[in-house]
Design an enzyme around this catalytic site. Structure first.
Site, PDB file in Angstrom:
ATOM      1  N   GLN A 172     -24.359   9.566  -3.928  1.00  0.00           N
ATOM      2  CA  GLN A 172     -25.167   8.389  -4.164  1.00  0.00           C
ATOM      3  C   GLN A 172     -25.125   8.033  -5.594  1.00  0.00           C
ATOM      4  O   GLN A 172     -25.664   6.984  -6.112  1.00  0.00           O
ATOM      5  CB  GLN A 172     -26.394   8.669  -3.667  1.00  0.00           C
ATOM      6  CG  GLN A 172     -26.745   8.803  -1.963  1.00  0.00           C
ATOM      7  CD  GLN A 172     -26.269   7.503  -1.415  1.00  0.00           C
ATOM      8  OE1 GLN A 172     -26.181   6.503  -1.741  1.00  0.00           O
ATOM      9  NE2 GLN A 172     -26.062   7.473  -0.099  1.00  0.00           N
ATOM     10  N   SER A 192     -17.738  10.634  -1.781  1.00  0.00           N
ATOM     11  CA  SER A 192     -17.499   9.931  -0.509  1.00  0.00           C
ATOM     12  C   SER A 192     -17.199   8.409  -0.956  1.00  0.00           C
ATOM     13  O   SER A 192     -17.747   7.826  -1.468  1.00  0.00           O
ATOM     14  CB  SER A 192     -18.675   9.853   0.378  1.00  0.00           C
ATOM     15  OG  SER A 192     -18.310   9.160   1.694  1.00  0.00           O
ATOM     16  N   THR A 232      -2.216  15.569   7.720  1.00  0.00           N
ATOM     17  CA  THR A 232      -1.520  14.716   6.957  1.00  0.00           C
ATOM     18  C   THR A 232      -2.383  13.819   6.129  1.00  0.00           C
ATOM     19  O   THR A 232      -3.585  13.464   6.794  1.00  0.00           O
ATOM     20  CB  THR A 232      -0.875  13.746   8.028  1.00  0.00           C
ATOM     21  OG1 THR A 232       0.178  14.633   8.807  1.00  0.00           O
ATOM     22  CG2 THR A 232      -0.085  12.587   7.479  1.00  0.00           C
ATOM     23  N   CYS A 320     -27.896   9.719   8.939  1.00  0.00           N
ATOM     24  CA  CYS A 320     -27.423  10.594   9.789  1.00  0.00           C
ATOM     25  C   CYS A 320     -28.785  11.130  10.803  1.00  0.00           C
ATOM     26  O   CYS A 320     -28.572  11.766  11.860  1.00  0.00           O
ATOM     27  CB  CYS A 320     -27.113  11.972   9.083  1.00  0.00           C
ATOM     28  SG  CYS A 320     -25.530  11.728   8.076  1.00  0.00           S
TER      29      CYS A 320
END
Length: 380
Positions: A172, A192, A232, A320
């Site tokens: 954040q 993220s 990958t 979440c």
């Protein structure tokens, strides 16, 4: 009328720059292949690695691309690095579930360090927990529910003096405040992409020094990411991640000021409509895009649903856990009662937020508050 999106801390809409980079990279080859198509994919990934390493102030070989913050936390918060073992994990009271549920320490070797009433890590409690110990500490740079900026640099100094290690969740904070290694004193930092306006499915875990790298990767496979993360790579998501990082850095100062002014305008408006409202972290340093508040006696769950019907997307806490009817662990760590925290709402603003949307939200808030208070009165 168009919908109002006030849930940037859950995910930010794709920035135009990130969308363009993502789409352009969709057809590149496998980065492990040696032919031209594979080399093109590898070039995209390594260019992004250079950008993120520079933004955090570390070497490119110390940045590992992962799927997001949850994987990064699972990879970082394990008892052993390549050079040292840790027998205790201290967890800040405001940490995200990816930390509290994702670490690799046995339950009896993980302890929560409470927050103070304003939502900052209680450094005196931390000092007591560090006595005669060399733990790993997991601490956010910015809390995802309240926007409170955590004292990472001060905590890092204390942890290092005790021979410990600090892992910083900068999800954040990155793109909003300076959270590089030099500023935070952290040993590991994770990010993220989608919180910045990049694609979902990409993130990074960065290390301050080579000896902090894990002995083995969390995901084992074909040896990608120098053996630290098998599977990958996703060149398109990583290219979009890079574009979002660059764009966020370019407008960070101006956006911080603009969003801070909008947040302050919003906070004043909320208190004018509902003088009984409690602003969480009001006296602490906060990032400019987040406002967490409670309307005593009103259900946040009901309010979130009512706002959605009115065309406003917001939340009652972490994305979440906002679908659950349980009190926020963050607010509980601040000493907020379970009953009070069930009235808590979180508004998080971002790149596309405009003042007219804030004004419209306040009009809706006033109407919903009055409607719900009348219903409660009728039921009494």
């Amino acid at each position: 009328m168009s919908r109002i999106y006030f849930d940037y801390n859950a995910t930010a809409p794709l920035r135009p720059e990130a969308r363009e980079a993502f789409v352009q990279a969709l057809d590149v080859g496998n980065a492990s292949s040696v032919h031209q198509e594979g080399r093109a994919a590898r070039a995209l990934i390594e260019s992004a690695r250079v950008t993120i390493a520079a933004a955090l102030g570390t070497r490119t070989d110390l940045v590992v691309f992962v799927s997001g913050a949850t994987e990064a936390a699972n990879m970082a918060l394990r008892p052993q690095t390549s050079s040292k073992s840790y027998d205790l994990l201290l967890i800040g009271g405001g940490e995200h579930p990816c930390v509290t549920a994702g670490h690799g320490f046995p339950p009896d070797r993980a302890e929560i360090v409470a927050l103070d009433a304003q939502g900052r890590l209680d450094l005196e409690i931390l000092r007591q927990r560090l006595a005669h110990r060399q733990p790993m500490l997991a601490l956010q740079a910015v809390n995802n529910e309240t926007g409170v900026i955590q004292p990472v640099a001060e905590a890092a100094e204390m942890v290092h003096a005790a021979g410990g290690l600090l892992v910083c969740d900068a999800v954040q904070a990155f793109g909003r405040v300076d959270c590089c290694f030099a500023a935070t004193g952290a040993d590991l930092i994770f990010l993220s992409s989608h919180k910045l306006g990049g694609p979902k499915g990409a993130g990074a875990l960065a290390f301050a020094r080579r000896e902090l790298l894990p002995k083995v990767g969390l995901i084992r496979g074909g040896g990608q990411e120098r053996g630290f993360r098998g599977g990958t790579e996703n060149p398109a998501a990583i290219a979009g991640f890079k574009a979002a990082v660059v764009a966020a850095a370019n407008d960070r100062s101006a956006e911080a000021r603009r969003l801070g002014e909008l947040r302050d305008f919003l906070q004043v408006g909320v208190l004018e409509i509902a003088p009984e409202a409690a602003i969480f972290g009001k006296e602490a340093a906060r990032v400019g895009n987040t406002l967490a508040f409670a309307l005593p006696g009103l259900s946040a769950e009901t309010l979130v649903a009512a706002f959605d019907v009115e065309g406003v997307a917001l939340s009652s806490g972490s994305a979440c856990s906002s679908g659950k009817v349980t009190p926020s662990p963050v607010l509980a760590s601040m000493g907020v009662s379970a009953e009070f925290s069930r009235s808590a709402l979180r508004i998080s603003l971002g790149l596309m937020t405009r003042k007219e949307e804030v004004v419209r939200f306040l009009e809706i808030l006033a109407r919903l508050r009055e409607r719900m208070r009348r219903r409660l009165g009728d039921q009494a």
